[in-house]
Design an enzyme around this catalytic site. Sequence first.
Site, PDB file in Angstrom:
ATOM      1  CB  SER A  32      26.880   3.278 -66.766  1.00 20.53           C
ATOM      2  OG  SER A  32      25.929   2.331 -67.170  1.00 20.53           O
ATOM      3  CG  ASP A  38      29.540   0.847 -73.319  1.00 21.89           C
ATOM      4  OD1 ASP A  38      28.939   0.941 -72.234  1.00 21.89           O
ATOM      5  OD2 ASP A  38      28.964   0.991 -74.406  1.00 21.89           O
ATOM      6  NE  ARG A  74       6.901  -5.303 -58.793  1.00 19.23           N
ATOM      7  CZ  ARG A  74       6.355  -5.902 -59.842  1.00 19.23           C
ATOM      8  NH1 ARG A  74       7.089  -6.321 -60.834  1.00 19.23           N
ATOM      9  NH2 ARG A  74       5.060  -6.048 -59.910  1.00 19.23           N
ATOM     10  NE  ARG A 110      33.772  -1.168 -66.908  1.00 14.92           N
ATOM     11  CZ  ARG A 110      32.822  -1.391 -67.801  1.00 14.92           C
ATOM     12  NH1 ARG A 110      31.563  -1.255 -67.481  1.00 14.92           N
ATOM     13  NH2 ARG A 110      33.128  -1.756 -69.002  1.00 14.92           N
ATOM     14  NE  ARG A 147      20.205   7.345 -65.868  1.00  8.15           N
ATOM     15  CZ  ARG A 147      20.775   6.126 -65.816  1.00  8.15           C
ATOM     16  NH1 ARG A 147      20.584   5.340 -64.766  1.00  8.15           N
ATOM     17  NH2 ARG A 147      21.528   5.691 -66.805  1.00  8.15           N
ATOM     18  N   GLY A 199      20.722   2.642 -61.336  1.00  2.00           N
ATOM     19  CA  GLY A 199      19.837   1.650 -61.937  1.00  2.00           C
ATOM     20  C   GLY A 199      19.767   0.378 -61.115  1.00  2.00           C
ATOM     21  NE  ARG A 214      27.556   0.684 -58.995  1.00  2.00           N
ATOM     22  CZ  ARG A 214      28.506   0.941 -59.885  1.00  2.00           C
ATOM     23  NH1 ARG A 214      28.281   1.798 -60.853  1.00  2.00           N
ATOM     24  NH2 ARG A 214      29.661   0.347 -59.805  1.00  2.00           N
TER      25      ARG A 214
HETATM   26  N1  HPA Z   1      23.272   1.485 -74.712  1.00  3.48           N
HETATM   27  C1  HPA Z   1      22.280   1.728 -73.856  1.00  3.48           C
HETATM   28  N2  HPA Z   1      22.482   1.905 -72.561  1.00  3.48           N
HETATM   29  C2  HPA Z   1      23.739   1.843 -72.100  1.00  3.48           C
HETATM   30  C3  HPA Z   1      24.815   1.595 -72.946  1.00  3.48           C
HETATM   31  C4  HPA Z   1      24.560   1.417 -74.330  1.00  3.48           C
HETATM   32  O1  HPA Z   1      25.470   1.198 -75.128  1.00  3.48           O
HETATM   33  N3  HPA Z   1      25.940   1.591 -72.191  1.00  3.48           N
HETATM   34  C5  HPA Z   1      25.556   1.835 -70.926  1.00  3.48           C
HETATM   35  N4  HPA Z   1      24.230   1.990 -70.862  1.00  3.48           N
END
Ligand code: HPA
Length: 234
Positions: A93, A206, A46, A219, A90, A23, A27
């Site tokens: 995370s 998370d 951009r 991470r 892709r 994303g 990175r």
């Molecule tokens: N929500 C949406 N996208 C995400 C999240 C989440 O909790 N964590 C990492 N990408």
Amino acid sequence: MAASTPHISAEYGDFAPTVLMPGDPLRSKFIAETFFDHPVLVNNVRGIQGYTGTYKGKRVSVMASGMGLPSIGIYSYELFAFYGVEAIIRVGSCGGLDKDLHVRDIILAQAACTDSNYAAQYRLPGLFSPIADFDLLRRAADECDRRKIRYKVGNILSTDNFYDDAKARLDWVKMGVLGVEMESAALYCNAARLGKKALSICTVSDSLVHPEDTTPEERQSTFLDMMDIALEIA
Ligand code: HPA
């Protein structure tokens, strides 16, 4: 064929047949500089940095998607439709929704549910199921097994809303959905519509079902596992 498209300024052939897609533009730069031999910057419109180089002698590209279905929808469409790209992997995370998944585990997104209206453009007489390319998925799972990396294969949710006003996120848990992110369903729709291949590999950053702490170093190490898998199957 296209030199430039509305959001990418590059020549046809500047991108390899397989593009890795994080994303975050920084990175993308990190992946190119860390893993590629001879990376060349091929797009920077951009700040969406795109690089092409080689990995173990194979030509491969990396370009950022930005955040959300509309953003990855634009970049993956232009790469598939106008730059001869055949596969997009892709590397992102997600938030964990499955109780067995912990921060740093990997999800191979076999399919992507969504609350987005992205697929309405196809005017289908029902709901489309956005799915991964089976060959990429199978090879990614084999690579995880070989490296003894913890992972699960299954459904994810691609949401339009990071901030979930209705607090309905956990409703997806009852359908066995493993994680939540904001891109894969659009990527899979574009691949289906254009006859191309896509796979999303997500590390759990998370957990929405059991909050945990993770250090930046932890991470980073999972991120490296995810990159190894993606580069091996590219
Ligand atoms: N929500 C949406 N996208 C995400 C999240 C989440 O909790 N964590 C990492 N990408």
